[in-house]
Enzyme design. Structure first.
Site, PDB file in Angstrom:
ATOM      1  N   ARG A 108       0.869  -1.188   0.000  1.00  0.00           N
ATOM      2  CA  ARG A 108       0.000   0.000   0.000  1.00  0.00           C
ATOM      3  C   ARG A 108       0.897   1.227   0.000  1.00  0.00           C
ATOM      4  O   ARG A 108       1.794   1.338   0.832  1.00  0.00           O
ATOM      5  CB  ARG A 108      -0.902   0.047   1.228  1.00  0.00           C
ATOM      6  CG  ARG A 108      -1.469   1.459   1.429  1.00  0.00           C
ATOM      7  CD  ARG A 108      -2.516   1.589   2.474  1.00  0.00           C
ATOM      8  NE  ARG A 108      -3.758   0.960   2.051  1.00  0.00           N
ATOM      9  CZ  ARG A 108      -4.945   1.251   2.566  1.00  0.00           C
ATOM     10  NH1 ARG A 108      -5.061   2.154   3.513  1.00  0.00           N
ATOM     11  NH2 ARG A 108      -6.016   0.630   2.142  1.00  0.00           N
ATOM     12  N   HIS A 135      -7.385   0.752  -6.248  1.00  0.00           N
ATOM     13  CA  HIS A 135      -7.665   0.044  -4.993  1.00  0.00           C
ATOM     14  C   HIS A 135      -8.431  -1.248  -5.325  1.00  0.00           C
ATOM     15  O   HIS A 135      -9.588  -1.416  -4.948  1.00  0.00           O
ATOM     16  CB  HIS A 135      -8.471   0.941  -4.058  1.00  0.00           C
ATOM     17  CG  HIS A 135      -8.452   0.510  -2.627  1.00  0.00           C
ATOM     18  ND1 HIS A 135      -7.689  -0.556  -2.171  1.00  0.00           N
ATOM     19  CD2 HIS A 135      -9.114   0.998  -1.525  1.00  0.00           C
ATOM     20  CE1 HIS A 135      -7.874  -0.691  -0.870  1.00  0.00           C
ATOM     21  NE2 HIS A 135      -8.725   0.230  -0.456  1.00  0.00           N
ATOM     22  N   GLN A 138     -10.369  -3.527  -2.702  1.00  0.00           N
ATOM     23  CA  GLN A 138     -11.616  -2.946  -2.187  1.00  0.00           C
ATOM     24  C   GLN A 138     -12.783  -3.313  -3.111  1.00  0.00           C
ATOM     25  O   GLN A 138     -13.874  -3.659  -2.657  1.00  0.00           O
ATOM     26  CB  GLN A 138     -11.484  -1.421  -2.098  1.00  0.00           C
ATOM     27  CG  GLN A 138     -12.759  -0.716  -1.659  1.00  0.00           C
ATOM     28  CD  GLN A 138     -13.154  -1.034  -0.225  1.00  0.00           C
ATOM     29  OE1 GLN A 138     -12.335  -0.952   0.666  1.00  0.00           O
ATOM     30  NE2 GLN A 138     -14.407  -1.400  -0.002  1.00  0.00           N
ATOM     31  N   ASP A 230     -16.840   8.221  -1.238  1.00  0.00           N
ATOM     32  CA  ASP A 230     -15.518   8.083  -0.623  1.00  0.00           C
ATOM     33  C   ASP A 230     -15.141   9.466  -0.107  1.00  0.00           C
ATOM     34  O   ASP A 230     -15.768  10.471  -0.483  1.00  0.00           O
ATOM     35  CB  ASP A 230     -14.529   7.575  -1.696  1.00  0.00           C
ATOM     36  CG  ASP A 230     -13.133   7.321  -1.156  1.00  0.00           C
ATOM     37  OD1 ASP A 230     -12.946   7.266   0.079  1.00  0.00           O
ATOM     38  OD2 ASP A 230     -12.199   7.165  -1.988  1.00  0.00           O
ATOM     39  N   CYS A 271     -16.179   2.855   1.054  1.00  0.00           N
ATOM     40  CA  CYS A 271     -15.022   1.990   1.340  1.00  0.00           C
ATOM     41  C   CYS A 271     -14.504   2.183   2.755  1.00  0.00           C
ATOM     42  O   CYS A 271     -13.857   1.278   3.300  1.00  0.00           O
ATOM     43  CB  CYS A 271     -13.913   2.242   0.321  1.00  0.00           C
ATOM     44  SG  CYS A 271     -13.429   3.982   0.224  1.00  0.00           S
ATOM     45  N   ARG A 299     -13.885  -7.370   3.014  1.00  0.00           N
ATOM     46  CA  ARG A 299     -12.467  -7.203   2.653  1.00  0.00           C
ATOM     47  C   ARG A 299     -11.699  -8.463   3.041  1.00  0.00           C
ATOM     48  O   ARG A 299     -10.858  -8.952   2.322  1.00  0.00           O
ATOM     49  CB  ARG A 299     -11.847  -6.000   3.393  1.00  0.00           C
ATOM     50  CG  ARG A 299     -12.445  -4.639   3.104  1.00  0.00           C
ATOM     51  CD  ARG A 299     -12.269  -4.235   1.661  1.00  0.00           C
ATOM     52  NE  ARG A 299     -10.897  -4.311   1.205  1.00  0.00           N
ATOM     53  CZ  ARG A 299      -9.910  -3.452   1.521  1.00  0.00           C
ATOM     54  NH1 ARG A 299     -10.163  -2.397   2.263  1.00  0.00           N
ATOM     55  NH2 ARG A 299      -8.682  -3.625   1.050  1.00  0.00           N
TER      56      ARG A 299
HETATM   57  N1  NVA Z   1      -9.651   7.443  -1.584  1.00  0.00           N
HETATM   58  C1  NVA Z   1      -9.288   7.022  -0.245  1.00  0.00           C
HETATM   59  C2  NVA Z   1      -9.560   5.564  -0.065  1.00  0.00           C
HETATM   60  C3  NVA Z   1      -9.265   5.046   1.322  1.00  0.00           C
HETATM   61  C4  NVA Z   1      -9.544   3.574   1.452  1.00  0.00           C
HETATM   62  C5  NVA Z   1      -7.825   7.341   0.008  1.00  0.00           C
HETATM   63  O1  NVA Z   1      -6.999   7.043  -0.856  1.00  0.00           O
HETATM   64  O2  NVA Z   1      -7.503   7.901   1.057  1.00  0.00           O
HETATM   65  N1   CP Z   2     -11.095   0.743   2.752  1.00  0.00           N
HETATM   66  C1   CP Z   2      -9.810   0.685   3.125  1.00  0.00           C
HETATM   67  O1   CP Z   2      -8.892   0.434   2.345  1.00  0.00           O
HETATM   68  O2   CP Z   2      -9.613   0.890   4.470  1.00  0.00           O
HETATM   69  P1   CP Z   2      -8.211   1.062   5.184  1.00  0.00           P
HETATM   70  O3   CP Z   2      -7.602   2.359   4.700  1.00  0.00           O
HETATM   71  O4   CP Z   2      -8.541   1.102   6.652  1.00  0.00           O
HETATM   72  O5   CP Z   2      -7.322  -0.096   4.847  1.00  0.00           O
END
Ligand code: NVA
Ligand code: CP
Length: 312
Positions: A108, A135, A138, A230, A271, A299
């Site tokens: 990540r 992602h 997800q 989101d 998400c 998830r």
């Molecule tokens: N768009 C958000 C998704 C978090 C799971 C981010 O990248 O922070």
């Molecule tokens: N939805 C998601 O990816 O959550 P986290 O950022 O907590 O992993």
């Protein structure tokens, strides 16, 4: 089919076919049923998994750790505050070292190129746990949640409301139309998805599944079986939060916008983590049409399925 997925990475759902995603969802349903029934299996015994995190996470980290650990596997959490990646060692070298020690690697972070490079060099499956532009794990959970809610995917319609240029908008574009789900991205013109994302989504769409961009919120959600949102400013975009609040204020998903779907059984998806009072009203988040915690739980089951089909 399962055999053909062995050794595969998941960098983007663009590289996975409809049949492959369908198979993974079937394995996820079995994994969920077994977990519910208290069945304990040790399918990852003797295997190890590296989890590299440049950004924070609650769900993704917990899903990988519990899914792998409860099947007997060994997990190492490698925060980029601790390892050399990107500071004293190149991605290629880190990939080759970890590939000699672990059976799989989750990443990540910021750049999609990093996860692509890890997948190219590691020699073991690499899983994209979120980048600035994608992602995919997800969306696997989102597909399972839609299947559970409606008993099918083909013919459904989902509206994603908010930042049409972010990783979730892109990931949904790569995963939903291909499975027969029509997708409308509802966003202001300045946050519209990149034209190439729309082109590839349309090219991969199952016949009958439409891909649209609509700027007026009420019109965009009309007929939607699911409304998804989101955060307005993603991780790494904190300096843009104030401007996003200004641009996206008319796009809050709330009871009135859900009513504009014109569907009695529409569900709300997110998400998570959520900023209640911004992209979603607290009332809708807590209401019975909200399936956000099913998504969060899914998830784990879909990530377990991903590792089952690619590692065994
Ligand atoms: N768009 C958000 C998704 C978090 C799971 C981010 O990248 O922070
Ligand atoms: N939805 C998601 O990816 O959550 P986290 O950022 O907590 O992993």
């Amino acid at each position: 089919m399962a055999g053909s997925l062995r050794g595969r990475s998941l960098v983007s759902l663009q590289e996975w076919s409809r049949d492959e995603i369908g198979l993974l969802l079937e394995v996820a349903r079995q994994a969920k049923a077994e977990r519910r029934a208290g069945v304990v299996r040790r399918r990852f015994e003797g295997k190890s998994l590296a989890l590299i995190f440049e950004k924070r996470s609650t769900r993704t980290r917990s899903a990988f750790e519990t899914a792998f650990g409860e099947e007997g596997g060994w997990v190492s959490f490698l925060s980029t505050d601790d390892i050399h990646l990107g500071v004293k060692e190149s991605v290629e070298d880190t990939a080759r070292v970890l590939g000699r020690m672990y059976d799989g690697i989750e990443f990540r972070g910021y750049a999609q190129e990093t996860v692509e490079s890890l997948a190219r060099w590691a020699g073991v499956p690499v899983y994209n746990g979120l980048t600035d532009s994608d992602h995919p794990t997800q969306v696997l959970a989102d597909l399972l949640t839609l299947q559970e809610a409606f008993g099918r995917l083909e013919g459904l319609s989902l509206a994603f409301v908010g930042d049409g240029r972010n990783n979730m908008a892109h990931a949904l574009l790569t995963g939903l139309p291909k499975m027969g789900v029509s997708l409308t991205v509802v966003c202001p013109p300045e946050l519209a998805p990149r034209p190439e994302w729309l082109e590839s989504a349309r090219a991969a769409a199952l016949p009958g599944a439409e891909v649209r961009v609509v700027h007026e919120p009420g019109e965009g959600v009309r007929g939607a079986d699911a409304v998804y949102t989101d955060v307005w400013a993603s991780m790494g975009e904190e300096d843009q939060a104030e401007e996003r609040r200004r641009i996206l204020a008319p796009y809050q998903v709330n009871g009135a916008l859900m009513a504009a779907t014109g569907r009695a059984r529409s569900i709300f998806l997110h998400c998570l983590p959520a900023n209640k009072g911004q992209e979603v009203s607290a009332e809708l988040f807590e209401s019975e049409v909200s399936r956000v915690f099913d998504q969060a739980e899914n998830r784990k089951h879909t990530i377990k399925a991903l590792m089952l089909v690619t590692l065994l």
